[in-house]
Design a protein around this motif. Sequence first.
Motif, PDB file in Angstrom:
ATOM      1  N   THR A 161      -9.991  31.795 -10.669  1.00  0.00           N
ATOM      2  CA  THR A 161      -9.482  30.886 -11.707  1.00  0.00           C
ATOM      3  C   THR A 161      -9.631  29.430 -11.281  1.00  0.00           C
ATOM      4  O   THR A 161      -9.976  28.569 -12.096  1.00  0.00           O
TER       5      THR A 161
ATOM      6  N   ASP B 233     -11.703  26.572 -13.331  1.00  0.00           N
ATOM      7  CA  ASP B 233     -11.136  25.281 -13.752  1.00  0.00           C
ATOM      8  C   ASP B 233     -12.045  24.125 -13.325  1.00  0.00           C
ATOM      9  O   ASP B 233     -12.299  23.192 -14.094  1.00  0.00           O
TER      10      ASP B 233
ATOM     11  N   ASP C 284     -15.272  24.176 -15.451  1.00  0.00           N
ATOM     12  CA  ASP C 284     -15.049  23.642 -16.791  1.00  0.00           C
ATOM     13  C   ASP C 284     -15.062  22.113 -16.777  1.00  0.00           C
ATOM     14  O   ASP C 284     -15.689  21.477 -17.628  1.00  0.00           O
TER      15      ASP C 284
ATOM     16  N   ALA D 210     -18.997  28.382 -23.101  1.00  0.00           N
ATOM     17  CA  ALA D 210     -18.622  29.730 -23.531  1.00  0.00           C
ATOM     18  C   ALA D 210     -18.706  30.713 -22.367  1.00  0.00           C
ATOM     19  O   ALA D 210     -17.901  31.638 -22.254  1.00  0.00           O
TER      20      ALA D 210
ATOM     21  N   ASP E 269     -15.601  30.565 -20.432  1.00  0.00           N
ATOM     22  CA  ASP E 269     -14.523  31.265 -21.141  1.00  0.00           C
ATOM     23  C   ASP E 269     -14.657  32.778 -21.005  1.00  0.00           C
ATOM     24  O   ASP E 269     -13.653  33.493 -20.904  1.00  0.00           O
TER      25      ASP E 269
ATOM     26  N   ARG F   9     -13.389  33.656 -17.688  1.00  0.00           N
ATOM     27  CA  ARG F   9     -11.933  33.488 -17.711  1.00  0.00           C
ATOM     28  C   ARG F   9     -11.268  34.671 -18.416  1.00  0.00           C
ATOM     29  O   ARG F   9     -10.174  35.123 -18.022  1.00  0.00           O
ATOM     30  N   ALA F  10     -11.912  35.186 -19.452  1.00  0.00           N
ATOM     31  CA  ALA F  10     -11.368  36.356 -20.156  1.00  0.00           C
ATOM     32  C   ALA F  10     -11.298  37.560 -19.212  1.00  0.00           C
ATOM     33  O   ALA F  10     -10.329  38.328 -19.228  1.00  0.00           O
TER      34      ALA F  10
ATOM     35  N   GLN G  56      -8.333  37.058 -17.003  1.00  0.00           N
ATOM     36  CA  GLN G  56      -7.089  37.345 -17.726  1.00  0.00           C
ATOM     37  C   GLN G  56      -6.850  38.853 -17.840  1.00  0.00           C
ATOM     38  O   GLN G  56      -5.716  39.325 -17.699  1.00  0.00           O
TER      39      GLN G  56
ATOM     40  N   LEU H 263      -9.945  35.721 -26.349  1.00  0.00           N
ATOM     41  CA  LEU H 263     -10.928  34.785 -25.792  1.00  0.00           C
ATOM     42  C   LEU H 263     -12.330  35.379 -25.833  1.00  0.00           C
ATOM     43  O   LEU H 263     -13.316  34.691 -26.146  1.00  0.00           O
TER      44      LEU H 263
ATOM     45  N   THR I 213     -13.726  35.088 -29.263  1.00  0.00           N
ATOM     46  CA  THR I 213     -14.162  33.713 -29.527  1.00  0.00           C
ATOM     47  C   THR I 213     -15.533  33.451 -28.930  1.00  0.00           C
ATOM     48  O   THR I 213     -16.402  32.827 -29.554  1.00  0.00           O
ATOM     49  N   VAL I 214     -15.745  33.941 -27.714  1.00  0.00           N
ATOM     50  CA  VAL I 214     -17.046  33.773 -27.058  1.00  0.00           C
ATOM     51  C   VAL I 214     -18.127  34.510 -27.841  1.00  0.00           C
ATOM     52  O   VAL I 214     -19.240  33.987 -28.042  1.00  0.00           O
TER      53      VAL I 214
END
Length: 451
Positions: free
Chosen positions: A307, A311, A314, A328, A331, A334-335, A338, A350, A353-354
């Motif tokens: 993570t 960060d 990004d 994307a 993300d 990151r998904a 999570q 997420l 969304t991607v």
Amino acid sequence: MDAGDAGLLYEIHPTELGRRLRAARLAKGWTQTDLAGDLVSVGYISRLESGQRRPNSTVLAGLAARLDIPVDQLLRGESAREHDETKLAIDFAELALESGDFLEAEARSRAARDQAVDRAFHDLVPRASFLVARALEVQGSIDDAILELEPLVDDREGGILRVKAAIALSRCLRESGDLTKAIDIAEVVLREVADTPLDGADEAVQLAVTLAAAYYERGDTGQAVRTCRKAIDKAERIASPQARAAAYWNASMLEAERGAVRDAIALAERALALLSDGQDGRNLARLRMELASMQLRLDPPEVMAATDHLDQADQELRQSSAGAIDLARVDLTRARAQLLNGDVGGAGALAATVYAAASERAPIMAADAKSVEGQAWAAAGAIDKAAQCYREAVLVLTGVGSDRNAAQLWFELAGLLESVDELDAARDAYRSAAASTGLRDRSLVVRTARV
């Protein structure tokens, strides 16, 4: 050369003409030997540039043709100032691209290209076109970028810009799912620059590892590994930090896919250390993403460390020439983090969304996103929705010819269905996985032959 230019040739001071000739040569990145070619001697070029000789009209026209500039640029100087103005416009377009202002970069590079065409500055047109393509790529307009890049790669006299264009074109073709063409383009250009000075450039190494990535996506793992090892050897010989970083980076990805994740992380960390010394924020961020993905595959997964890398990635992407697809990709990783951390709802949302962002621009990533969404539904106990996500992902991969990845998703779906005692459906999924790798049931053929 018209009569007016012929008259001006004998009015202009040889020193002024020599200065303009030298400036035009340097703008092209040529040596005096390059300019002389088989037209005149190198010593003659030296005397022209120092103002010790005045060329006749035939020689001047020949030199202008070699430099791909109007004779007027050498005689009057006005064209030289316009050339500098157009080159500066291209420089500003590149600055906008590196600053992350992609729309401005596209507009500036298009305007500079039009200006170069109007003023017959043919030496500046390819660079402007390359910037147009890069601006389109980072905005996610992959097909338009491909159309801009193809003529640059077809130009066998394009030098280092041709190699850069081949890297971008192979990458764009891979993103669009055209893996065979992505491989063909990279193979052809690498073969043509072999045993030339371009073979020792950073870009040659980067093209080789871009080729390795395309091999891997197509399922040619052995060829990908061999190509990557050759790239590492070449990078070590030319002692370039950027080339070495690219080679280590791609080698790490291959090791990770082969299951040697800790070895892969060590290679990625070496690449990260090399890239950290440069200014390539986009590639630094992309490497951090890959490192984070590897950390999530460890047993146990290093979710917090991953993570932190995400960060940083990004932030670096938003300060570089990265586009929506790169963001994307962060993300999507990151998904996965999570999901491993127990945030099933957040991971699924997420990933969805991607998928929406990548479905038309980057189908392979879109399929990955749909599989992560399926994993989230499975973790929530919604097996039917999970299976549907996997099937949609497989449909995307099959459509772009990524059979290896399709087989992997079929295999994962089979395991999921088997875990909830959906044995018939699991068996069908296993068969689909085998079919995606090229395996076929030959028992019917054998029985038929015995009748």
